[in-house]
Design an enzyme around this catalytic site. Structure first.
Site, short mmCIF file in Angstrom:
data_model
loop_
_atom_site.label_atom_id
_atom_site.label_comp_id
_atom_site.label_asym_id
_atom_site.label_seq_id
_atom_site.Cartn_x
_atom_site.Cartn_y
_atom_site.Cartn_z
N SER A 42 0.81 -1.21 0.00
CA SER A 42 0.00 0.00 0.00
C SER A 42 0.84 1.27 0.00
O SER A 42 0.35 2.33 -0.34
CB SER A 42 -0.96 0.00 1.18
OG SER A 42 -0.25 0.00 2.39
N HIS A 76 -6.03 -4.81 0.20
CA HIS A 76 -6.36 -3.70 -0.70
C HIS A 76 -6.85 -4.17 -2.07
O HIS A 76 -7.12 -3.37 -2.94
CB HIS A 76 -5.13 -2.80 -0.92
CG HIS A 76 -4.80 -1.97 0.28
ND1 HIS A 76 -5.55 -0.87 0.65
CD2 HIS A 76 -3.83 -2.09 1.20
CE1 HIS A 76 -5.02 -0.34 1.74
NE2 HIS A 76 -3.99 -1.06 2.10
N LYS A 127 -12.25 -2.57 3.81
CA LYS A 127 -11.83 -1.62 2.76
C LYS A 127 -12.89 -1.62 1.65
O LYS A 127 -13.95 -1.06 1.88
CB LYS A 127 -10.42 -1.96 2.30
CG LYS A 127 -9.47 -1.62 3.46
CD LYS A 127 -8.03 -1.84 3.21
CE LYS A 127 -7.25 -1.31 4.41
NZ LYS A 127 -6.20 -2.20 4.86
C1 LIG Z 1 -5.75 -2.47 6.26
C2 LIG Z 1 -4.91 -3.68 6.18
C3 LIG Z 1 -5.01 -4.70 7.12
C4 LIG Z 1 -5.86 -4.56 8.35
O1 LIG Z 1 -7.19 -4.73 8.06
P1 LIG Z 1 -8.27 -4.22 9.15
O2 LIG Z 1 -9.49 -4.97 8.76
O3 LIG Z 1 -8.38 -2.76 8.96
O4 LIG Z 1 -7.74 -4.61 10.48
C5 LIG Z 1 -4.26 -5.84 6.94
N1 LIG Z 1 -3.43 -5.97 5.88
C6 LIG Z 1 -3.29 -4.98 4.98
C7 LIG Z 1 -2.37 -5.18 3.83
C8 LIG Z 1 -4.02 -3.82 5.09
O5 LIG Z 1 -3.86 -2.86 4.20
#
Ligand SMILES: *Cc1c(COP(=O)(O)O)cnc(C)c1O
Length: 390
Positions: free
Chosen positions: A181, A209, A240
């Site tokens: 990201s 993502h 997300k």
């Molecule tokens: C946002 C994210 C997470 C965490 O996910 P949540 O549901 O917000 O705890 C895990 N891995 C990656 C790559 C992320 O971008």
């Protein structure tokens, strides 16, 4: 302040002086996808709601119905009494969505990563963790009792060498994000599959993502790169593009059974609220029936990246990736640019060390399918302008 914590004053001052103190602010989300911050209405180019589903009426209706029927909280862990019909249905739908035999839910994506890695990798094993993996994967690796090897996806020969050295370990796991990201690039999954297969290693991938964003049916980078059947452990988040809350893992029935028995972040945490499950299930319907959302998202992301590059900005990453980083250098410059953009009505992220390496502080812009082409064009021009003056 209590004498016992007086050291915090000095440490916090150090952070502030280095331009690294985190600010916290209050956001008022509006139903059209914009938000109000400090009394100013801003177009949201910072949140991860890529498909605009978090405020979709269909998800809201599903969440309200589940709340009316089952209440606001699940009241216990899934293994006790927290696994309602909404949880069971979502598990079934997630497995079906990813074409896997089974799925398990976690309280968050963070919990899914920590719980899965620690449940699988034990003391006689070796974990190979990408240098740029999300903090939750890194924390899972650190918490595991396995030996840990850090590798870079632009230096895969060294991963192979390390795997070769670990051939006498009991088991080997290669752990990777599919979308990194901070740089918005994709993991080379077919090559990682080849390497894992050559060295009898198990791949654990995190599509946080990518779920709902990449692949013809929105199943992520594994679908895009056509390696879904070659990956043993697939982790995702509901928070997300899916617009809800929660983490999940899909895979074989045995994998999922194992996690039900061993994943501590699942066993010792309260199950998701039924509303979160109902909203996520509704999101899977939208993802299946409205592929135009993914197409518009890719088109807008491409437009923004190309416009910024044409202005001379340093914008790394995959052309269609909705995360659009703009490298600006020092932390103060990133914060100043983000504030200037705020004055012009755009909300974008400013990412600083330790999240990214020193000297590479950046703006992080996230594109949503609800952004219009005109909004994207205006934002690109504003970024170009603002960077001249900071
Ligand atoms: C946002 C994210 C997470 C965490 O996910 P949540 O549901 O917000 O705890 C895990 N891995 C990656 C790559 C992320 O971008």
């Amino acid at each position: 302040m209590s004498q016992q914590l007086s050291w915090l004053n000095n440490e916090l001052d150090d952070l502030r002086r280095a331009g690294l103190a985190r600010r916290r602010r209050e956001f008022i989300p509006l139903s059209d996808g914009s938000c109000v911050v400090n009394g100013r209405r801003l177009i949201d180019f910072a949140s991860n709601d890529y498909l605009g589903l978090a405020r979709d009426p269909r998800l809201i209706a599903a969440a309200v119905k589940a709340t009316q029927e089952a209440g606001t909280g699940a009241s216990s862990s899934a293994l006790i009494s927290g696994r309602t019909e909404w949880h069971v249905e979502l598990e079934r739908r997630l497995a079906e969505f990813e074409g896997q035999p089974a799925a398990i839910l976690f309280p968050s994506g963070y919990a899914a990563n920590v719980g899965t890695i620690t449940a699988l990798a034990e003391s006689d094993d070796v974990l190979f963790c990408n240098r740029f993996n999300h903090a939750s994967l890194i924390d899972g690796c650190r918490l595991s009792k396995s030996r840990l090897v850090i590798y870079r996806h632009d230096e895969l020969e060294s991963l192979e060498r390390e795997l070769e050295k670990a051939r006498d370990a009991r088991r080997r796991y290669v752990v990777t994000d599919t979308v990194f990201s901070m740089d918005a690039d994709l993991a080379p999954l077919p090559i990682l599959c080849d390497i894992a297969e050559r060295h009898d290693a198990t791949l654990i991938v995190d599509e946080a993502h990518a779920t709902g964003v990449f692949g013809e049916r929105g199943r992520g980078v594994a679908e895009l790169q056509q390696v879904e059947h070659r990956i043993a452990v697939r982790i995702g988040t509901l928070s997300k593009a899916i617009g809800s809350l929660g983490g999940f893992v899909t895979g074989s029935a045995e994998l999922i059974d194992w996690l039900w028995n061993k994943a501590r972040t699942q066993m010792f945490s309260t199950a998701l609220p039924p509303a979160a499950c109902a909203a996520a299930t509704a999101a899977l319907d939208v993802i299946a029936t409205e592929p135009f959302r993914r197409e518009v998202l890719a088109a807008r992301s491409t437009q923004l990246r190309q416009s910024l590059r044409a202005l001379g900005c340093e914008v790394p990453g995959e052309l269609t990736c909705p995360i659009v980083p703009v490298i600006v250098g020092e932390p103060d410059r990133a914060v100043a640019a983000a504030s200037k953009l705020e004055e012009r009505g755009y909300f974008v992220g400013a990412i600083r060390p330790p999240t990214v390496p020193h000297g590479t502080s950046r703006l992080r812009i996230t594109v949503h399918c609800g952004h219009t082409s005109d909004e994207v064009a205006a934002l690109a021009a504003a970024v170009g302008d603002v960077l001249q003056g900071v």
